[in-house]
Design an enzyme around this catalytic site. Structure first.
Site, PDB file in Angstrom:
ATOM      1  N   HIS A  75       2.021  -3.001  -4.969  1.00 33.24           N
ATOM      2  CA  HIS A  75       2.399  -4.182  -4.353  1.00 33.24           C
ATOM      3  C   HIS A  75       1.896  -4.516  -2.930  1.00 33.24           C
ATOM      4  CE1 HIS A  75       6.596  -2.611  -2.535  1.00 33.24           C
ATOM      5  NE2 HIS A  75       5.433  -2.024  -1.898  1.00 33.24           N
ATOM      6  N   HIS A 108       9.442  -4.787   4.025  1.00 30.65           N
ATOM      7  CA  HIS A 108       8.572  -4.103   4.887  1.00 30.65           C
ATOM      8  C   HIS A 108       8.766  -4.610   6.312  1.00 30.65           C
ATOM      9  CE1 HIS A 108       6.839  -3.750   0.878  1.00 30.65           C
ATOM     10  NE2 HIS A 108       6.184  -2.754   1.365  1.00 30.65           N
ATOM     11  N   HIS A 112      -0.339   6.519  -1.901  1.00 29.76           N
ATOM     12  CA  HIS A 112      -0.622   5.606  -0.549  1.00 29.76           C
ATOM     13  C   HIS A 112       0.027   6.141   0.675  1.00 29.76           C
ATOM     14  CE1 HIS A 112       2.315   2.875  -1.101  1.00 29.76           C
ATOM     15  NE2 HIS A 112       2.109   2.138  -0.300  1.00 29.76           N
ATOM     16  N   GLU A 127       7.259   5.557  -2.419  1.00 27.31           N
ATOM     17  CA  GLU A 127       7.677   4.039  -2.954  1.00 27.31           C
ATOM     18  C   GLU A 127       7.732   4.377  -4.532  1.00 27.31           C
ATOM     19  OE1 GLU A 127       5.722   1.005   0.001  1.00 27.31           O
ATOM     20  OE2 GLU A 127       4.833   1.175  -1.927  1.00 27.31           O
TER      21      GLU A 127
END
Lengths: 283, 141
Positions: A12, A59, A197, A244
């Site tokens: 995302h 976030h 990531h 995540e």
């Protein structure tokens, strides 16, 4: 009766949203990623979900470090794309389903998941990018969202994060709650984030496709093995932000033990992320 | 094992690591990763003012105020001299090391229209091209 009809999962990152919003999805850098999304859009179009439960992490839009809910749920009639620091995304408002939200809250708390409740909330890229990926046209364009939505937030920023097993159990509790909803409602559950990531530190840019591919395989064949991965191991194998992936396990927990993977796409790299996507149906 | 502990119903069997051992092992592993700054409670307290200032940039009027006078704006949040320097120099890796969280710090990068790849390259002391090569180094795994 309500029913969870399928689960979909995807990475995302903001830049995927920026690519859609600025009309550059057919540029050489982005084309392989967006071409890979097309079959998933077809899958979701045929499903025609009434409601989509989107599992994502905030976030730094609604949540700062002053108070960090481990698990949260939206109960608003409408959710807007918020300003994360670079302006809101130019997309239509999302319509909520407060009645189902409050049903989920009642049933999750009764199953000992003490959710933080949001009656006013905007959503960030973690929510809106996956929605555009699955429900938008080939270039992500949307005139009106064809589904109501319910946001579920998971803290993946301030450690300690909830454990993978807990996330899976939250998915199981969501499943029970949906099954107990008396109105005929077709519910899609969406798990977002990951895959490999790392954004912070000298290790930023780390990715490990071998780990991601193992994760994609075990989502189908052995999700329980994934629930035993400690968050420190997620960080080592998929990067500090790769943890995540625990949010994929919320979606997986809401499905049968046996699922069929209808579609999978994996692309290295989009921004700093290995972009994975998958669609699952119950067997 | 004390009898009071047994009464809680959470007595340990001896076969599995205790909760303390599990937490310690998880943190040890996370902290052993070179170039990684586990964002736990200790780190979250290190430079709260910097993160709070960056978070405030989600409002357009605050972005304007920041752009008009960075030093005065940062003073409102009580940034240290060192943090002021890191902000002034847009020293991304310095901000992360000092306790900045990448998601908040990135809101500052967005003011300058700097991409996450640029931030990543700077943190790695690489050119953008070198950093992109790093991103795709294991593409064919």
């Amino acid at each position: 009766m309500a029913e969870i009809i399928a689960a979909v999962t995807t990475s995302h990152v903001p830049s995927i949203g920026i690519a859609m919003d600025s009309g550059i999805t057919q540029d050489p850098y982005w084309k392989p990623l967006f071409d890979g999304y097309l079959p998933a859009k077809e899958f979701v179009k045929e499903l025609k979900p009434d409601v989509t439960i989107v599992v994502y992490n905030d976030h730094g839009l609604e949540v700062f470090l002053d108070r960090v809910p481990t698990f949260g749920i939206g109960a608003a009639a409408q959710y807007l794309s918020g300003d994360e620091g670079w302006g809101p995304r130019p997309i239509p408002p999302f319509q909520g389903d407060p009645e189902l939200s409050w049903h989920l809250i009642e049933h999750l708390v009764a199953q000992e998941f003490d959710m933080t409740m949001f009656q006013e909330m905007n959503v960030d890229h973690g929510f809106s990018v996956p929605m555009s990926v699955f429900f938008g046209g080939p270039a992500g364009e949307v005139e009106e969202w064809p589904t109501r939505v319910i946001p579920i937030t998971v803290n993946t920023i301030q450690f300690p994060l909830p454990m993978a097993a807990r996330c899976f159990k939250l998915g199981q509790a969501i499943r029970k709650a949906v099954d107990a909803y008396p109105k005929d409602t077709r519910v899609l559950i969406m798990g977002t984030g990951g895959m490999s990531h790392q954004l912070q530190g000298e290790r930023s840019g780390f990715m490990q496709p071998n780990f991601d591919r193992m994760f994609l395989d075990k989502m189908v064949t052995d999700p329980m093995a994934l629930t035993r991965i400690p968050n420190g191991v997620f960080m080592k194998e998929a990067g500090h932000e790769g943890a995540e992936l625990i949010m994929w396990l919320v979606a997986r927990g809401a499905m049968n033990m046996e699922v069929e993977e209808v579609y999978q796409h994996y692309h290295v790299s989009a921004s700093l992320t290995a972009a994975g996507l998958a669609c699952y149906r119950n067997k | 094992m004390s009898s009071s502990r047994e009464k809680t119903g959470h007595e340990e069997t001896g076969d599995e690591p205790s909760i303390t051992e599990r937490i310690e092992e998880d943190k040890r592993l996370a902290r052993s990763l070179e170039g990684t700054y586990l964002f736990d409670g200790t780190r979250s307290q290190k430079n709260y003012p910097l993160n709070k200032m960056c978070m405030s940039l989600t409002k357009p009027e605050n972005r304007e105020a920041f752009a008009a006078d960075e030093v005065a704006y940062c003073a409102r949040f009580g940034l240290s001299e060192e943090s002021l320097r890191l902000v002034r120099e847009r020293d991304w890796i310095g901000m992360i090391r000092s306790g900045g969280n990448i998601y908040y710090v990135f809101k500052l990068a967005a003011i300058d229209h700097v991409s996450m790849q640029h931030v990543g390259a700077q943190q790695n002391s690489m050119t953008l091209e070198e950093f992109r090569a790093k991103l795709n180094a294991h593409k064919d795994q």
